[in-house]
Motif scaffolding. Sequence first.
Motif, PDB file in Angstrom:
ATOM      1  N   SER A 254      17.467  83.838  60.206  1.00  0.00           N
ATOM      2  CA  SER A 254      18.646  84.332  59.499  1.00  0.00           C
ATOM      3  C   SER A 254      18.185  84.880  58.154  1.00  0.00           C
ATOM      4  CB  SER A 254      19.678  83.215  59.305  1.00  0.00           C
ATOM      5  OG  SER A 254      20.893  83.740  58.810  1.00  0.00           O
ATOM      6  N   VAL A 255      19.096  85.515  57.445  1.00  0.00           N
ATOM      7  CA  VAL A 255      18.799  86.076  56.135  1.00  0.00           C
ATOM      8  C   VAL A 255      19.856  85.615  55.146  1.00  0.00           C
ATOM      9  CG1 VAL A 255      18.516  88.185  54.774  1.00  0.00           C
ATOM     10  CG2 VAL A 255      17.687  88.103  57.136  1.00  0.00           C
ATOM     11  N   GLY A 256      19.415  85.189  53.974  1.00  0.00           N
ATOM     12  CA  GLY A 256      20.325  84.784  52.910  1.00  0.00           C
ATOM     13  C   GLY A 256      19.716  85.133  51.565  1.00  0.00           C
ATOM     14  N   PHE A 257      20.479  84.926  50.495  1.00  0.00           N
ATOM     15  CA  PHE A 257      19.968  85.274  49.168  1.00  0.00           C
ATOM     16  C   PHE A 257      20.292  84.170  48.174  1.00  0.00           C
ATOM     17  CE2 PHE A 257      24.366  86.589  48.735  1.00  0.00           C
ATOM     18  CZ  PHE A 257      24.673  86.255  47.424  1.00  0.00           C
ATOM     19  N   VAL A 258      19.530  84.174  47.087  1.00  0.00           N
ATOM     20  CA  VAL A 258      19.835  83.328  45.932  1.00  0.00           C
ATOM     21  C   VAL A 258      19.870  84.229  44.711  1.00  0.00           C
ATOM     22  CG1 VAL A 258      18.882  81.196  46.864  1.00  0.00           C
ATOM     23  CG2 VAL A 258      17.385  82.770  45.633  1.00  0.00           C
ATOM     24  N   ALA A 259      20.688  83.861  43.746  1.00  0.00           N
ATOM     25  CA  ALA A 259      20.837  84.675  42.538  1.00  0.00           C
ATOM     26  C   ALA A 259      19.699  84.416  41.563  1.00  0.00           C
ATOM     27  CB  ALA A 259      22.178  84.368  41.877  1.00  0.00           C
ATOM     28  N   CYS A 260      19.302  85.469  40.860  1.00  0.00           N
ATOM     29  CA  CYS A 260      18.273  85.344  39.832  1.00  0.00           C
ATOM     30  C   CYS A 260      18.912  84.867  38.520  1.00  0.00           C
ATOM     31  CB  CYS A 260      17.585  86.688  39.594  1.00  0.00           C
ATOM     32  SG  CYS A 260      16.777  87.352  41.052  1.00  0.00           S
ATOM     33  N   PRO A 261      18.149  84.223  37.663  1.00  0.00           N
ATOM     34  CA  PRO A 261      18.710  83.688  36.414  1.00  0.00           C
ATOM     35  C   PRO A 261      19.365  84.748  35.538  1.00  0.00           C
ATOM     36  CG  PRO A 261      16.536  82.759  36.827  1.00  0.00           C
ATOM     37  CD  PRO A 261      16.741  83.845  37.834  1.00  0.00           C
ATOM     38  N   LYS A 262      18.823  85.958  35.515  1.00  0.00           N
ATOM     39  CA  LYS A 262      19.350  87.008  34.643  1.00  0.00           C
ATOM     40  C   LYS A 262      19.994  88.145  35.423  1.00  0.00           C
ATOM     41  CE  LYS A 262      15.969  86.045  31.003  1.00  0.00           C
ATOM     42  NZ  LYS A 262      14.882  86.617  30.123  1.00  0.00           N
ATOM     43  N   GLY A 263      20.477  87.861  36.600  1.00  0.00           N
ATOM     44  CA  GLY A 263      21.145  88.886  37.407  1.00  0.00           C
ATOM     45  C   GLY A 263      20.273  89.388  38.539  1.00  0.00           C
ATOM     46  N   GLY A 264      20.906  89.890  39.592  1.00  0.00           N
ATOM     47  CA  GLY A 264      20.183  90.365  40.764  1.00  0.00           C
ATOM     48  C   GLY A 264      20.059  89.270  41.819  1.00  0.00           C
ATOM     49  N   LYS A 265      19.467  89.612  42.930  1.00  0.00           N
ATOM     50  CA  LYS A 265      19.352  88.673  44.047  1.00  0.00           C
ATOM     51  C   LYS A 265      17.965  88.759  44.674  1.00  0.00           C
ATOM     52  CE  LYS A 265      24.231  89.314  45.324  1.00  0.00           C
ATOM     53  NZ  LYS A 265      24.522  90.431  44.387  1.00  0.00           N
ATOM     54  N   VAL A 266      17.570  87.640  45.277  1.00  0.00           N
ATOM     55  CA  VAL A 266      16.352  87.593  46.084  1.00  0.00           C
ATOM     56  C   VAL A 266      16.777  87.235  47.508  1.00  0.00           C
ATOM     57  CG1 VAL A 266      14.133  86.490  46.484  1.00  0.00           C
ATOM     58  CG2 VAL A 266      14.914  86.889  44.142  1.00  0.00           C
ATOM     59  N   ALA A 267      16.525  88.143  48.455  1.00  0.00           N
ATOM     60  CA  ALA A 267      16.884  87.901  49.854  1.00  0.00           C
ATOM     61  C   ALA A 267      15.670  87.355  50.592  1.00  0.00           C
ATOM     62  CB  ALA A 267      17.358  89.188  50.509  1.00  0.00           C
ATOM     63  N   MET A 268      15.920  86.346  51.411  1.00  0.00           N
ATOM     64  CA  MET A 268      14.829  85.708  52.152  1.00  0.00           C
ATOM     65  C   MET A 268      15.199  85.559  53.624  1.00  0.00           C
ATOM     66  SD  MET A 268      13.445  82.855  49.444  1.00  0.00           S
ATOM     67  CE  MET A 268      15.010  82.594  48.639  1.00  0.00           C
ATOM     68  N   GLU A 269      14.177  85.674  54.474  1.00  0.00           N
ATOM     69  CA  GLU A 269      14.367  85.544  55.911  1.00  0.00           C
ATOM     70  C   GLU A 269      13.837  84.199  56.383  1.00  0.00           C
ATOM     71  OE1 GLU A 269      12.951  87.597  60.140  1.00  0.00           O
ATOM     72  OE2 GLU A 269      11.877  88.006  58.269  1.00  0.00           O
ATOM     73  N   ILE A 270      14.714  83.436  57.005  1.00  0.00           N
ATOM     74  CA  ILE A 270      14.293  82.158  57.592  1.00  0.00           C
ATOM     75  C   ILE A 270      13.504  82.450  58.862  1.00  0.00           C
ATOM     76  CG2 ILE A 270      15.095  80.036  58.705  1.00  0.00           C
ATOM     77  CD1 ILE A 270      17.489  80.098  56.811  1.00  0.00           C
ATOM     78  N   ILE A 271      12.306  81.910  58.946  1.00  0.00           N
ATOM     79  CA  ILE A 271      11.462  82.149  60.119  1.00  0.00           C
ATOM     80  C   ILE A 271      11.295  80.894  60.976  1.00  0.00           C
ATOM     81  CG2 ILE A 271      10.205  84.078  59.101  1.00  0.00           C
ATOM     82  CD1 ILE A 271       7.965  82.082  58.403  1.00  0.00           C
ATOM     83  N   ARG A 272      11.519  79.721  60.378  1.00  0.00           N
ATOM     84  CA  ARG A 272      11.436  78.470  61.134  1.00  0.00           C
ATOM     85  C   ARG A 272      12.449  77.485  60.581  1.00  0.00           C
ATOM     86  NH1 ARG A 272       6.172  79.692  60.029  1.00  0.00           N
ATOM     87  NH2 ARG A 272       4.926  80.449  61.779  1.00  0.00           N
ATOM     88  N   ASN A 273      12.985  76.675  61.471  1.00  0.00           N
ATOM     89  CA  ASN A 273      13.947  75.663  61.043  1.00  0.00           C
ATOM     90  C   ASN A 273      13.864  74.472  61.988  1.00  0.00           C
ATOM     91  OD1 ASN A 273      16.283  74.308  59.963  1.00  0.00           O
ATOM     92  ND2 ASN A 273      17.449  75.151  61.670  1.00  0.00           N
TER      93      ASN A 273
END
Length: 400
Positions: A254-273
Amino acid sequence: MKQKAFLFLILTLGMLLTGCWNRKELNELAIAVGLGIDKQGDQFRVSVQVVDPGEVSTKKGASGRAPAILYTSEADTVFEAVRKITTLSPRKIYFPHLRICVIGESMATEGIAKALDFLSRDHEFRSDFYLVISKGASAEDTLKIMTPFDPIPADKLFSSLESSEKNWSPSTTVTLDQLMADLISEGKQPILTGLQIAGDQDSGETKKNVEKISPPTSLQFSGLAVFKKDRLIGWLNEIESKGYNFILGKVQSSVGFVACPKGGKVAMEIIRNHTSMKGNVYRGEPQININLQIEANVGEVECSDLDLTKVSTIYDLQKRSEEKIAGVIESAIKKAQKSYKADIFGFGEAIHRSNPKAWKSLKQNWDKEQFPELQVNIKVDFRIRRLGTTGSSFLNEIKK
C-alpha cells in the motif's frame, strides 16, 4: 478359480464406469461469469451475466454485439429464479466458471443467508468466486455496466478486486467458504467489499462507455460492508477499511504519507507486513495485543528541508509512520466497537484460542457487552528499507 473371479469382478465394474453419463456439450451451455441477487418485495430477483462466445472468440471477428449478456428473472426462491432464466436464454446456465457474485445492498440489510444456502448447496458452484455488496445501486444495475480494457464486466471485477487488495488494501477478497465460516463463527462477524457505480448509470449501459478514452461510467470498489450475522448493518470508509486489513494481516502492499515538520509530505510504499494478534484474559478481563512489523520504501518527497541522509531524519519518519498506522487501526476498531458493536476482526476467536475456559462465559454477551469495552493494545514497528534512486530531494537544490 480366484483369478477368474477377480477378472470377472474387474470386467463387471468396468461396464458400470461409463464415464460420460452426465456430459455437457459447450454448444448447449451458457457460461455464467457474474451473478447478481436482489430482493423485489417478497421475491428474489436474480441476474446472470453470461459470455457471448462469438464476441470473445479470437478466430472469429466481432460482429458488434456486446461480449456478455445479462438475463434477469424473479421467483420465490433463488433456485427457481435461476431455472426460470431458461425461458429467456436458449441455453442452460452453467455456473462452474463464476467469477463474481454481487449481492444487492437492500437485500443484504434483510439477510443473505437464504441466498447463500443455494450457492453452497448446488453442486455446480465452486467456492473460488468472490462475493461483494452493491453500494447505492442494485446488483442488477452493477452487472449492466460495460467495462473497457476487459470486455467482460465480471472478469474486470474479479481482476480489479484482486489488484486493489494486493496494491492499495482498502478492499478484500472473500470467497464463499470464508463467508460461510465467518457466519457460523462465535467470535467473528463477516465483512464484504462494497461495489458502486461511479458516474452516469445510463451511459454505462451503452457501448459509448467503452469508446471514449475517459469512460463516463465505471465500477469502483468502495469500503467494507459490516455484517452482524447475515445482515448488513453499516460500512467502513477507506481509511477504516485499511485499518481492518492491517489488523487481519492482509496488507500486502500500500502507499501512505506522513507530513514533514515544515510542510509537504513524504509518501512511502509498504513492501512487507507481518501482523500477529494474540488474546488473553487478565484478572477476568479480556485483552487483545496486536503487533505489526512493517517494511517500506520512500517513494516521493515533497519536503524541501528534509535531509534523508541523516539517521535522525529516518528515525523521525519511522516514528511518525508508526503513529499514523496505529491511528488508522484505532479508527477501525472504534467504528466497530462504538457504532456497530460487531467483532469483525476475530478478537473473540483470539480469546477463544488463548483461553477456551474463559471464552465459555465471555461469548454469551460478546458483541453487546464485552467487545465494545475490549482493551486493544497496538504496537507498530515501522522500518524504512530504501530511499529510492536518490538521497535528498532535488527540491533542496531548487530552494537554494
